[in-house]
Design an enzyme around this catalytic site. Structure first.
Site, PDB file in Angstrom:
ATOM      1  N   HIS A 173       0.842  -1.197   0.000  1.00  0.00           N
ATOM      2  CA  HIS A 173       0.000   0.000   0.000  1.00  0.00           C
ATOM      3  C   HIS A 173       0.873   1.242   0.000  1.00  0.00           C
ATOM      4  CE1 HIS A 173       0.262   1.521   4.235  1.00  0.00           C
ATOM      5  NE2 HIS A 173       0.486   0.261   4.552  1.00  0.00           N
ATOM      6  N   GLU A 176      -5.119   1.346   2.284  1.00  0.00           N
ATOM      7  CA  GLU A 176      -4.911   0.299   3.296  1.00  0.00           C
ATOM      8  C   GLU A 176      -5.169   0.820   4.694  1.00  0.00           C
ATOM      9  OE1 GLU A 176      -2.536  -2.076   6.273  1.00  0.00           O
ATOM     10  OE2 GLU A 176      -2.424   0.058   5.745  1.00  0.00           O
TER      11      GLU A 176
END
Length: 346
Positions: free
Chosen positions: A64, A205
């Protein structure tokens, strides 16, 4: 490519969840510098994916790109605004800090204010502040006239080099992971890789693993390795401590496919890569939690880089751990493609 420079450049970018596009151009530039054969595209909610090679198997590395931050939740008057967290932000890390906000067409600097200690009541001095007590003072940048509810911000800080190959900055969680993916492609250039590698740089994320799930459904890889950070400090006595400078951390447990874990540790041992082990008794707290259960299930592993002061403006990472993690991933990709060709599948 100098790993230290890569880490510093990436972590200096603005990438609060939903603003990852501020970082993607730098990632694309670095990938193209490594290989002109890399093909990039945006998928799902805007995750950046980059593919290399067109053989089998299809191996995907995930990281992420977003970072924690703050959002304007209320305009108080012409100078002051209230804020709320984006992701897991400890309000204690914000007190007295300069913060940088992205608005519709410009950047704004503010100061996070808090009642001075000598003006506080005695019983309040030992209390931790909450977001209900914090505000941002924009009087140093012409006030709140061009600030809107919903504008996102981060603590304004730049990367610095520390002793013994360490770096400190905000958002090393998870610009470290993005750096590992980029470096793994660089190392793979010197290996006879005949599969397909896909690098997935994901959004969101920190606010719920929202990017990785869509990428996995779209890519449908045969194997996936999720790269994130983990706590490189003393942990509770019943948990093995993880240390900076001691190599990548390979995850094992319910979120991880056992054969992938075994291939990662075998690869590390065979190539003299020092590594550490982290156990997951339920979820991993990483994108692996949604990657593994995508579609009919994806064979998934987790490789993490130790970090200090997670979710603070002074996270610390050892550059050597980033490089060793990237080497491990590139060799995993090579070995997995060779095993596939020889029909010894994981």
């Amino acid at each position: 490519m100098d790993t230290s420079t890569l880490l510093k450049n990436l972590s200096n970018t603005f990438a609060v969840s939903s603003f990852e596009n501020c970082t993607f151009p730098l990632i694309e530039k670095e990938l193209k510098n490594i290989s002109p054969d890399v093909k990039s595209e945006k998928v799902g909610i805007g995750n950046l994916t980059a593919s290399y090679g067109n053989g089998n198997p299809k191996i995907a590395f995930f990281a992420h790109v977003d970072e924690i931050g703050i959002v304007i939740s209320k305009i108080i008057d012409e100078h002051f605004a209230r804020i709320s967290p984006v992701g897991g932000v400890d309000p204690r890390t914000l007190v007295g800090k300069r913060v940088l906000f992205k608005t519709n067409d410009l950047e704004k600097i503010g100061i996070v204010g808090f009642l001075a200690p000598h003006l506080q009541k005695k019983e309040d001095r030992e209390k931790s502040p909450s977001f209900d007590e914090l505000f941002v003072d924009f009087s140093i940048s012409e006030g709140t006239s061009d600030i809107n509810v919903g504008d996102m911000g981060v603590i304004q800080v730049q990367a610095v080099d520390l002793e013994n190959g360490k770096i400190s900055n905000k958002s090393l969680d998870n610009k470290v992971g993005a750096s590992v993916l980029i470096k793994s492609l660089e190392y793979l250039q010197n290996l006879k890789f005949e599969g397909q590698l896909i690098l997935s740089f994901n959004k969101g994320e920190e606010v719920g693993l929202v990017g990785a799930q869509g990428s996995t459904h779209h890519l449908k890889p045969d194997f996936a390795i999720v790269v994130d950070v983990t706590f490189g400090e003393k942990l509770p006595e019943n948990i093995e401590s993880i240390k900076l400078g001691e190599g990548p951390v390979i995850g094992v447990g319910t979120t991880v496919t056992r054969s992938v874990f075994e291939e990662l540790t075998k690869t590390a041992k065979n190539n003299n890569i020092k590594y550490q082990i982290e156990t997951f008794t339920r979820g991993s707290g990483t994108e692996a939690d949604v990657v593994q259960i995508s579609s009919t299930g994806i064979k998934t592993g987790v490789v993490s880089v130790p970090i200090l002061n997670m979710h603070s403006p002074n996270e610390v990472v050892d550059v050597k751990d980033v490089e060793e993690s990237a080497k491990l991933l590139s060799l995993f990709a090579l070995n997995t493609s060779l095993n596939w060709k020889g029909r010894r599948k994981l």
